[in-house]
Design an enzyme around this catalytic site. Sequence first.
Site, PDB file in Angstrom:
ATOM      1  N   CYS A 134      44.282   1.357  18.921  1.00 24.18           N
ATOM      2  CA  CYS A 134      43.241   1.732  17.957  1.00 24.18           C
ATOM      3  C   CYS A 134      42.380   2.864  18.528  1.00 24.18           C
ATOM      4  O   CYS A 134      42.819   4.000  18.602  1.00 24.18           O
ATOM      5  CB  CYS A 134      42.412   0.510  17.576  1.00 24.18           C
ATOM      6  SG  CYS A 134      41.417   0.753  16.080  1.00 24.18           S
ATOM      7  N   HIS A 170      46.574  -3.069  15.725  1.00 23.35           N
ATOM      8  CA  HIS A 170      46.292  -4.039  16.791  1.00 23.35           C
ATOM      9  C   HIS A 170      47.488  -4.976  16.966  1.00 23.35           C
ATOM     10  O   HIS A 170      47.509  -6.080  16.400  1.00 23.35           O
ATOM     11  CB  HIS A 170      45.034  -4.849  16.461  1.00 23.35           C
ATOM     12  CG  HIS A 170      43.774  -4.068  16.568  1.00 23.35           C
ATOM     13  ND1 HIS A 170      43.051  -3.993  17.740  1.00 23.35           N
ATOM     14  CD2 HIS A 170      43.104  -3.307  15.663  1.00 23.35           C
ATOM     15  CE1 HIS A 170      41.977  -3.233  17.544  1.00 23.35           C
ATOM     16  NE2 HIS A 170      42.001  -2.793  16.298  1.00 23.35           N
ATOM     17  N   GLU A 205      48.278  -6.827  19.367  1.00 29.92           N
ATOM     18  CA  GLU A 205      47.961  -8.075  20.073  1.00 29.92           C
ATOM     19  C   GLU A 205      47.741  -9.237  19.109  1.00 29.92           C
ATOM     20  O   GLU A 205      47.906 -10.411  19.492  1.00 29.92           O
ATOM     21  CB  GLU A 205      46.728  -7.888  20.964  1.00 29.92           C
ATOM     22  CG  GLU A 205      45.392  -7.710  20.248  1.00 29.92           C
ATOM     23  CD  GLU A 205      45.063  -6.263  19.913  1.00 29.92           C
ATOM     24  OE1 GLU A 205      43.872  -5.960  19.688  1.00 29.92           O
ATOM     25  OE2 GLU A 205      45.998  -5.440  19.869  1.00 29.92           O
TER      26      GLU A 205
END
EC number: 6.3.4.2
Length: 546
Positions: A384, A518, A520
């Site tokens: 990001c 993102h 994750e």
Amino acid sequence: MSTRYIFITGGVVSSLGKGLASAALGALLQARGYKVRLRKLDPYLNVDPGTMSPYQHGECYVTDDGAETDLDLGHYERFTGVPARQTDNVTTGRIYSDIIAKERRGDYLGGTVQVIPHVTDAIREFVVSDLTDEDFVLCEIGGTVGDIEGLPFLEAIRQLGNELGRERTCYIHVTLLPFIGAAGELKTKPTQHSVKELLSVGIQPDILLCRAERPIPEGERRKIALFCNVKESRVIPALDVDTIYDVPNTYHAEGLDIELLRYFKALPEGDEEKVDLSTWEDITQRIRQPEGRVRIAVVGKYTVLLDAYKSLAEALTHGGIANNVKVELQWVDSEIFETEDPTPHLDGVHAILVPGGFGERGAEGKIKAVTFARERKVPYFGICFGMQMAVIEAARSLAGIDKAGSTEFGPCAEPIVGLLTEWVRGNVRETRAEGGDMGGTMRLGAYPCMLGEGSRVREIYDVAEISERHRHRYEVNIAYKERLEATGMVFSGMSPDGVLPEIVELPDHPWFVGVQFHPELKSKPFAPHPLFASFVAAALQQSRLV
């Protein structure tokens, strides 16, 4: 079987791990073949955590459908693999916002609007809505029993217990048994008082999950059972473990799932050990017996509170599991690099990751970390904001655009990164105005991305199109794409309409990838995200060169 509801409350102190307890119990029920759904009720007045500083409440977790939610929903997904939705997290702020909007429309037909029944009815409706054929719904109530703001939620779940009947509802109370060193004893009195507090609002816990640093003597368990009106077998120790992914194993060993199913009369005689925990046993073995180690520097701006990067830290652990190595994280405050040379802090690390963030503070430090990684050929992963800083660094250092910057920090001569004012979500064009509301106005949730043929990321994902979750207000300016590509930077991931850059990479670097989304948020211990698995593999390769 009708859906059964498990309500998880917490007492004595905050941060006892109710979210982990809920997630681990969900995983245990799945291991027995049940379908589960997990939800979180948050008592704070914010409509959602989207406008809250990570220092206040930790990470803001984002779902596929664009909800900004509590970080516990990340635990739920990582342990069960069940995608969270908008309807899985609600706050006092959202409940009151909806009720006040109805009152202004005249929906209550001139009646007096009150906490009971209107607020509690809205909470109850949230708990039981948007379900299909789930066997169990696990509903965690945020905060600590005794908090004023949590009372409407406790009243709502008390009412649900009466409405649905005890054969369909179970109350689990997570509590603390502190060890007093001077006395050499675990103390049960805080737990007794916490249960008394719960009883004062009409809820008798059915199972006590007792957090403790050391084993709980049988005598103390009997004492808790006697004073708290709970069966001794339902006083479950929840001791500290060396990895959170061992929690399902330890909870089963202590009998949590067995006692829960016995409570619901859903455990036939002889089925106590009919549970498949092989996945969790394999994960914990890989964590405890790694074949190597890598050291990764995370250069961020919220490093004082590591809960701000909860999903990120876990995704890196998952990358380690995929490569059978231990990932040692070196947290570095990016502001340090604005006045200091990054070399002493980054020399010797095997990879560098720059995560997301908002605002100008620490931005130049992150750019210096990018420069270090690019010039020293150290594997780099920008997420990001970390991708945006990588693009600005390339514009300045490689394309000669000295005044490259982001309009997030104010007007700039060369807006390499600019405010995203409109985009397409499905068949709908969404627009945002500068100076508008902050809450819920970013590009949120899952969006598709097309991967370039022959690119590193195409090889990593092994598909042509991916879907990843976003949470940002600014985008890399497509107008600079050609000038940046002339330096060797490849825009290897783009939105389907070719307007929004999603991924950049440097082909002549061992591993240099920046992503606008993102990743994750979609990584799990039993299914590590391919980007994190590849990044850790690159760090392992780097460790053999250092």
